[in-house]
Design a protein around this motif. Structure first.
Motif, PDB file in Angstrom:
ATOM      1  N   LEU A 113      33.618  -5.585  -1.909  1.00 54.18           N
ATOM      2  CA  LEU A 113      35.496  -6.294  -2.665  1.00 54.18           C
ATOM      3  C   LEU A 113      34.951  -7.044  -3.691  1.00 54.18           C
ATOM      4  O   LEU A 113      35.470  -6.797  -4.952  1.00 54.18           O
ATOM      5  CB  LEU A 113      35.949  -6.188  -1.774  1.00 54.18           C
ATOM      6  CG  LEU A 113      37.574  -6.260  -2.523  1.00 54.18           C
ATOM      7  CD1 LEU A 113      37.803  -5.275  -3.468  1.00 54.18           C
ATOM      8  CD2 LEU A 113      38.157  -7.045  -1.666  1.00 54.18           C
ATOM      9  N   ASP A 114      34.558  -8.404  -3.577  1.00 55.10           N
ATOM     10  CA  ASP A 114      34.658  -9.110  -4.687  1.00 55.10           C
ATOM     11  C   ASP A 114      33.732  -8.967  -5.862  1.00 55.10           C
ATOM     12  O   ASP A 114      34.146  -9.113  -7.146  1.00 55.10           O
ATOM     13  CB  ASP A 114      34.076 -10.689  -3.315  1.00 55.10           C
ATOM     14  CG  ASP A 114      35.113 -10.964  -3.164  1.00 55.10           C
ATOM     15  OD1 ASP A 114      36.460 -10.862  -3.161  1.00 55.10           O
ATOM     16  OD2 ASP A 114      35.118 -12.312  -2.031  1.00 55.10           O
ATOM     17  N   ARG A 115      31.944  -8.030  -5.377  1.00 56.01           N
ATOM     18  CA  ARG A 115      31.348  -8.132  -6.834  1.00 56.01           C
ATOM     19  C   ARG A 115      31.703  -7.024  -7.621  1.00 56.01           C
ATOM     20  O   ARG A 115      32.078  -6.565  -8.814  1.00 56.01           O
ATOM     21  CB  ARG A 115      29.866  -7.509  -5.562  1.00 56.01           C
ATOM     22  CG  ARG A 115      29.742  -8.767  -4.924  1.00 56.01           C
ATOM     23  CD  ARG A 115      28.039  -9.724  -5.540  1.00 56.01           C
ATOM     24  NE  ARG A 115      28.255  -9.864  -4.680  1.00 56.01           N
ATOM     25  CZ  ARG A 115      26.199 -10.103  -4.367  1.00 56.01           C
ATOM     26  NH1 ARG A 115      25.605  -8.829  -4.857  1.00 56.01           N
ATOM     27  NH2 ARG A 115      26.104 -11.497  -3.391  1.00 56.01           N
ATOM     28  N   LEU A 116      32.794  -5.757  -6.636  1.00 63.04           N
ATOM     29  CA  LEU A 116      33.669  -5.079  -7.098  1.00 63.04           C
ATOM     30  C   LEU A 116      34.835  -5.695  -8.359  1.00 63.04           C
ATOM     31  O   LEU A 116      34.842  -4.889  -9.727  1.00 63.04           O
ATOM     32  CB  LEU A 116      33.990  -3.748  -6.635  1.00 63.04           C
ATOM     33  CG  LEU A 116      33.076  -2.639  -5.872  1.00 63.04           C
ATOM     34  CD1 LEU A 116      33.913  -2.162  -5.351  1.00 63.04           C
ATOM     35  CD2 LEU A 116      32.782  -2.358  -6.556  1.00 63.04           C
ATOM     36  N   LEU A 117      34.769  -6.408  -7.837  1.00 60.31           N
ATOM     37  CA  LEU A 117      36.051  -7.518  -8.239  1.00 60.31           C
ATOM     38  C   LEU A 117      35.968  -7.820  -9.638  1.00 60.31           C
ATOM     39  O   LEU A 117      36.160  -7.757 -11.073  1.00 60.31           O
ATOM     40  CB  LEU A 117      37.149  -7.751  -8.213  1.00 60.31           C
ATOM     41  CG  LEU A 117      37.971  -6.757  -6.760  1.00 60.31           C
ATOM     42  CD1 LEU A 117      38.975  -8.075  -5.937  1.00 60.31           C
ATOM     43  CD2 LEU A 117      39.030  -6.253  -7.533  1.00 60.31           C
ATOM     44  N   ALA A 118      34.179  -8.261  -9.190  1.00 58.90           N
ATOM     45  CA  ALA A 118      33.715  -9.169 -10.650  1.00 58.90           C
ATOM     46  C   ALA A 118      32.836  -8.011 -11.846  1.00 58.90           C
ATOM     47  O   ALA A 118      33.069  -8.486 -12.893  1.00 58.90           O
ATOM     48  CB  ALA A 118      32.302  -9.796  -9.865  1.00 58.90           C
ATOM     49  N   LEU A 119      32.656  -7.314 -11.685  1.00 58.31           N
ATOM     50  CA  LEU A 119      32.364  -5.916 -12.453  1.00 58.31           C
ATOM     51  C   LEU A 119      33.684  -5.259 -13.207  1.00 58.31           C
ATOM     52  O   LEU A 119      33.242  -5.046 -14.468  1.00 58.31           O
ATOM     53  CB  LEU A 119      31.889  -4.874 -11.161  1.00 58.31           C
ATOM     54  CG  LEU A 119      29.921  -4.902 -10.996  1.00 58.31           C
ATOM     55  CD1 LEU A 119      29.890  -3.992 -10.259  1.00 58.31           C
ATOM     56  CD2 LEU A 119      29.359  -5.087 -12.189  1.00 58.31           C
ATOM     57  N   HIS A 120      34.367  -5.080 -12.857  1.00 64.99           N
ATOM     58  CA  HIS A 120      36.477  -5.098 -13.603  1.00 64.99           C
ATOM     59  C   HIS A 120      35.825  -6.100 -14.442  1.00 64.99           C
ATOM     60  O   HIS A 120      36.744  -5.366 -15.234  1.00 64.99           O
ATOM     61  CB  HIS A 120      37.191  -4.906 -12.333  1.00 64.99           C
ATOM     62  CG  HIS A 120      38.473  -4.630 -13.050  1.00 64.99           C
ATOM     63  ND1 HIS A 120      38.626  -3.039 -13.427  1.00 64.99           N
ATOM     64  CD2 HIS A 120      39.320  -5.414 -12.561  1.00 64.99           C
ATOM     65  CE1 HIS A 120      39.674  -3.438 -13.741  1.00 64.99           C
ATOM     66  NE2 HIS A 120      40.030  -4.591 -13.490  1.00 64.99           N
ATOM     67  N   ASP A 121      36.191  -6.623 -13.918  1.00 61.57           N
ATOM     68  CA  ASP A 121      36.506  -7.886 -14.915  1.00 61.57           C
ATOM     69  C   ASP A 121      35.783  -8.195 -15.928  1.00 61.57           C
ATOM     70  O   ASP A 121      36.050  -8.233 -16.776  1.00 61.57           O
ATOM     71  CB  ASP A 121      36.511  -9.384 -14.283  1.00 61.57           C
ATOM     72  CG  ASP A 121      37.907  -9.629 -13.097  1.00 61.57           C
ATOM     73  OD1 ASP A 121      38.381  -9.133 -13.493  1.00 61.57           O
ATOM     74  OD2 ASP A 121      37.929 -10.332 -12.321  1.00 61.57           O
TER      75      ASP A 121
END
Ligand code: UDP
Ligand code: MG
Length: 322
Positions: free
Chosen positions: A53-61
């Motif tokens: 989840l954190d990696r996905l949110l980082a990608l989203h940012d």
């Protein structure tokens, strides 16, 4: 379709895929850039235990075209995929495994067929690297078997990797079933369909969550979703056994009348008893399997629950991350 919507929605169910995400994003971005289409990558975090989840949110940012939907727990790949397809905004959607077993480099070929006017473009595996012969053999057997029984042909050697046009996506949303055997549903909706072929790569990193027990259950799921043949078989078997039993009874009665009754016959009695018991148990099991499905469907629970997401429409209510 509003002009803000992307042309292509990539749908990526992710369960413990932290190690694969940046490679996936890079490859998808490179490929999509080359197509000149606008796109989004809808990633569904399906109750991962690692930092997916954190990696996905980082990608989203980094790139807001990466849309993140976080399910409230692990619902399984079929549900995660359903969540993604429900939230896809594109004119077409392409489900993609996060482990890069479905090469993003094939996407332009899928898009080309879509442009030709096809609504469903199946990516058919020619080879599967990194899979044991047993998995390949059981998979082969499964597709042959289910297609003998299913009312709609389910394309062999096709995973979830395929292109689905907007009309197909809308059709899929109309299917109310809770237990979703996606390969079957994709086939069931029909539309103009064509195949393209590719070589399947081994998983980039991490371990598959599939084992033979899950695959067995997946096979049962598929068969009971798309075929009533087992139920009919149970009935036919029952009928056949009844006829045999009747003939045998006639033989016994006539034998007794003609030759008298020497009171033997323990083996024949046991064999008949066990055989009938077995047939009855099998038939009950088959009925139970279908009954279980009816039970699941009548509960009418949602296929998945969303804990939060980065999408605009969802982030208006207070469950969004932002
Ligand atoms: N997956 C998921 N939920 C699950 C299990 C798997 O969303 O409960 C995802 C997984 O992250 C991957 C895809 O489904 O993107 C295929 O899973 P996997 O590679 O484990 O299966 P295989 O390729 O071996 O059939
Ligand atoms: Mg895989």
């Amino acid at each position: 379709m509003t002009t803000n919507n992307p042309n292509v929605s990539l749908i990526v169910p992710c369960h413990n895929e932290a190690e694969n995400l940046s490679a996936l994003y890079e490859r998808v971005r490179n490929v999509m850039e080359s197509t000149g289409k606008t796109w989004e990558m809808v990633c569904i975090n399906d109750g991962s235990k690692d930092d997916t989840l954190d990696r996905l949110l980082a990608l989203h940012d980094l790139d807001p075209r990466v849309v993140v939907i976080d399910l409230s727990r692990n619902f399984g790949k079929e549900a995660a995929l359903t969540a993604g397809l429900d939230h896809a905004l594109g004119d077409c959607a392409i489900p993609l495994d996060a482990d890069l077993q479905d090469p993003p480099e094939l996407i332009p070929e899928l898009l080309a067929k879509w442009k030709e006017g096809y609504d469903v473009v199946n990516a058919v595996r020619l080879t599967r690297k990194g899979e044991t012969w047993l998995k390949r053999a059981t998979s082969y057997a499964f597709y042959r078997f289910i297609n003998r029984m299913s009312e709609v042909p389910i394309p062999a050697d096709t995973g979830d990797f395929r292109l689905l046009s907007r009309p197909v996506l809308d059709a899929l949303k109309m299917l109310p079933e809770r237990r979703r055997f996606m390969k079957g549903l994709f086939a069931w909706v029909g539309f103009r369909t064509i195949d393209v072929h590719y070589h399947r790569e081994p998983r980039l990193s991490g371990k598959t969550t599939w084992n033979y027990w899950k695959l067995w259950n997946f096979a049962i799921e598929g068969i009971t979703s798309f075929s009533r043949v087992p139920l009919q078989l149970a009935a036919h078997l029952g009928l056949a056994v009844s006829i045999l039993a009747f003939l045998y009874a006639a033989y016994l009665i006539i034998g007794t009348l003609v030759y008298g009754n020497p009171v033997k016959g323990y083996p024949s009695m046991m064999v008949t008893l066990l055989f009938l018991g077995g047939v009855q148990l099998i038939a009950l099991g088959v009925i139970g399997e279908y009954l279980g499905r009816i039970y699941e469907e009548t509960k009418g629970r949602p296929v998945y629950l969303i804990r939060g997401s980065t999408t605009k429409s969802l982030h208006d209510d207070k469950h969004g991350f932002e």
